[in-house]
Design a protein around this motif. Structure first.
Motif, PDB file in Angstrom:
ATOM      1  N   VAL A 272       0.837  -1.197   0.000  1.00 18.57           N
ATOM      2  CA  VAL A 272       0.000   0.000   0.000  1.00 18.57           C
ATOM      3  C   VAL A 272       0.872   1.249   0.000  1.00 18.57           C
ATOM      4  O   VAL A 272       0.632   2.192  -0.757  1.00 18.57           O
TER       5      VAL A 272
ATOM      6  N   VAL B  53      -6.149  -5.067  -1.180  1.00 18.14           N
ATOM      7  CA  VAL B  53      -4.914  -4.835  -1.946  1.00 18.14           C
ATOM      8  C   VAL B  53      -4.986  -5.568  -3.293  1.00 18.14           C
ATOM      9  O   VAL B  53      -4.604  -5.017  -4.331  1.00 18.14           O
ATOM     10  N   ASN B  86      -5.541   2.141   3.694  1.00 14.92           N
ATOM     11  CA  ASN B  86      -4.334   2.804   4.214  1.00 14.92           C
ATOM     12  C   ASN B  86      -4.148   2.554   5.704  1.00 14.92           C
ATOM     13  O   ASN B  86      -3.025   2.431   6.189  1.00 14.92           O
ATOM     14  N   ALA B  89      -2.983  -0.876   6.255  1.00 18.58           N
ATOM     15  CA  ALA B  89      -1.562  -0.964   5.892  1.00 18.58           C
ATOM     16  C   ALA B  89      -0.653  -0.537   7.040  1.00 18.58           C
ATOM     17  O   ALA B  89       0.453  -1.072   7.195  1.00 18.58           O
TER      18      ALA B  89
END
Ligand code: FES
Ligand SMILES: [Fe+2]
Lengths: 426, 122
Positions: A272, B53, B86, B89
């Motif tokens: 990411v 993802v 995000n 992550a």
């Protein structure tokens, strides 16, 4: 989790400066007392001698976009509610937000636009220049002189768009004298992206200086921020301990320049992070994709040694305000004491307007990385407070990269001891 | 009845396998997404991370067809899942844990204003 190094870019190797920042700032090198962090009595001295006498940051001019715009700044440490206004003639003024009739707080909205402020208790009304406009049923009072019943003014001056206030009835020194060499060296820096911000706040149980200190040195970055910051701000061979590029006192204020690993790219397994940092925005502290930052970097005060391995400058304006400049823009920190062991901290990160879906995803990553860094620091400060209050230690040992902390304690001590502000500035 | 409702998904066609993550991860503000991740268990975060993802580039291509702040509801939900990606992550790629090591929840930290759109103001 660890950075990989891009072999193709042969960036210059980092060499830490050989001179001592601490000695260059004329500071001692011995252990330092921790009493200022845990003593309620010392906190009372700070309240009276520092926060009631220093120029304090209240907000940026953009928070007052039009004539009659206002905002309220609560200063818990001085037990003051401050009304900051932009009145006729665009003049920015500050007042105690306290009614002349019987002392109620007049304005109860955090910000807004108003031609007059009306106290809700008995409807006394004030204009944005602080003068008393109307007293309902004035005839029933006894010779009250309206001219002397305006809002109590607070000294207010602006430097580079930053509004500062001073709670001394008549400040002993001007803002320019207070800022001293810092104010002249850091003049003329371009500020941009001023209408978009990410705001991160924390209200926590630790002395205000512990969080100031956490931002004043990079020595803890590899150990306390291993995932969030270390890969970009240290280097496994060149700069294992994230040594600063420079650290200097500017009168009572100070700065350090932080190393940035110029070869940093997210590790292959950080899918990411690789996806969102696809834009060339100046690395993990990048906020600006439009090249605004280039003018900032070329200013002589920024990264003063012009080291190519630069990532950010932390500037600490005494007592509790940081303006930090990075490869991608700037952000500020306000560290507000509430009690000797309680602090409210506000970080404002100035960012460009969202330009695209990918840019928005990057800004989300940026905001949540920052919040995580903040969480690491806040949690850690609460642990230090406990450690210090246990009484186990009377002193702390500061290394050269922690020079700003030593300098702050030195300046603070001068302010607490000095009867006149002019002496505290020496 | 919209196409999405008739197909039994609140996401655009083609993203049905992500539907299971909508109730927990599709949130309106930056701070709410942070709170969701901070309170989740690592296996839940990892499962969401792996799923989003794998479809992220397709999802970005889909939401990029629309103006920011003016997406149809289905695309907006997909966009919010990308925003939550995000946060997942941070746990997966940085800490290997839901939150910063040794930190507490509830937390003293708040993102009181996030970026536009869907950043929110507390
Ligand atoms: S206290 Fe403000 S009008 Fe009476
Ligand atoms: Fe830190």
């Amino acid at each position: 989790m660890s950075a990989v190094l891009d072999e193709k870019t042969a960036a210059p190797r980092f060499k830490a400066p050989e001179h001592s920042f601490t000695l260059a700032a004329n500071l001692g090198t011995g252990p330092v007392s921790v009493e200022p962090y845990r003593s309620p009595a010392y906190f009372e001295l700070e309240r009276e001698r520092v926060f009631r006498r220093a120029w304090l940051y209240a907000g940026r001019v953009e928070a007052l976009p039009e004539t009659h715009s206002y905002f309220i700044k609560d200063l818990d440490v001085c037990k003051a509610s401050v009304l900051v206004t932009r009145g006729k003639g665009e003049r920015i003024r500050a007042f105690h937000n306290v009614c002349s009739h019987r002392g109620n707080l007049v304005v109860n909205q955090a910000c807004g636009k108003a031609e007059r402020f009306v106290c809700k208790y008995h409807n006394w009304s004030y204009s944005s220049d602080g003068s008393l406009m109307g007293i309902p049923d004035q005839k029933h009072f006894f010779d009250v002189d309206k001219k002397t019943c305006g809002l109590t003014p607070i000294a207010c001056e602006v430097w580079e768009g930053f509004i500062f206030i001073n709670l001394q009835p008549t400040p002993e020194v001007s803002l320019a004298e207070f800022l001293g060499p810092f104010g002249t060296k850091y003049a003329g820096i371009p500020y941009f992206n001023l209408d978009e911000t990410i705001v991160i706040e924390a209200d926590f149980q630790a002395n205000w200086k512990l969080i100031c200190d956490a931002f004043a040195e990079p020595y803890h970055v590899p150990s306390l921020h291993p995932g969030t910051l270390a890969p970009g701000f240290a280097h496994p061979e060149d700069n294992k301990y994230a040594r600063p590029l420079s650290a200097m006192a500017h009168g009572i204020h100070r700065h350090f320049s932080a190393y940035g690993n110029p070869q940093y790219v997210p590790a292959p397994e950080s899918k990411v992070e690789r996806m969102v940092y696809i834009q060339d925005t100046g690395g993990v502290l990048g906020g600006d994709a439009q090249g605004n930052a280039a003018a900032l970097w070329s200013h002589p005060a920024i990264n003063p040694t012009k080291d190519p391995n630069w990532s950010a400058d932390v500037t600490w304006i005494f007592p509790n305000f940081n303006i930090d400049y990075s490869t991608g823009g700037f952000w500020t920190h306000e560290f507000w004491p509430v009690a000797y062991n309680r602090t409210k901290w506000t970080q404002r990160i100035y960012i460009p307007k969202t330009a695209s879906v990918r840019h928005r995803l990057q800004l989300e990553h940026y905001a949540c990385r920052w919040a995580e860094v903040v969480l690491e620091d806040v949690t850690n400060c609460e642990r230090i407070q406990r450690g210090l209050e246990s009484g186990a230690k009377d002193v702390m040992h500061l290394q050269d990269a922690e020079m700003l902390i030593r300098h702050n304690l030195h300046v603070l001590d001068n302010w607490v001891k000095a009867d006149r502000v002019a002496d505290a500035l020496k | 009845m919209s196409a999405a409702e008739s197909s039994g998904t609140s996401l655009p066609a083609g993203f049905e396998p992500l539907e299971t993550y909508v109730p927990y991860w599709c949130l309106d503000t930056n701070d709410a997404r942070r709170a969701a991740r901070s309170q989740a268990e690592m296996p839940e975060i990892q499962a969401f991370y792996d799923a989003i993802v794998a479809r992220a580039e397709d999802a970005i291509a889909h939401v990029e067809q629309f103006e920011l702040g003016q997406m149809p509801a289905e695309a907006e939900r997909l966009f919010k899942l990308l925003l939550a990606m995000n946060h997942a992550a941070i746990a997966v790629e940085m800490h290997g844990a839901p939150r910063a090591i040794d930190s507490n929840w509830p937390s003293a930290v708040r993102i009181s204003r996030g970026p536009w759109p869907h950043g929110g103001t507390l």
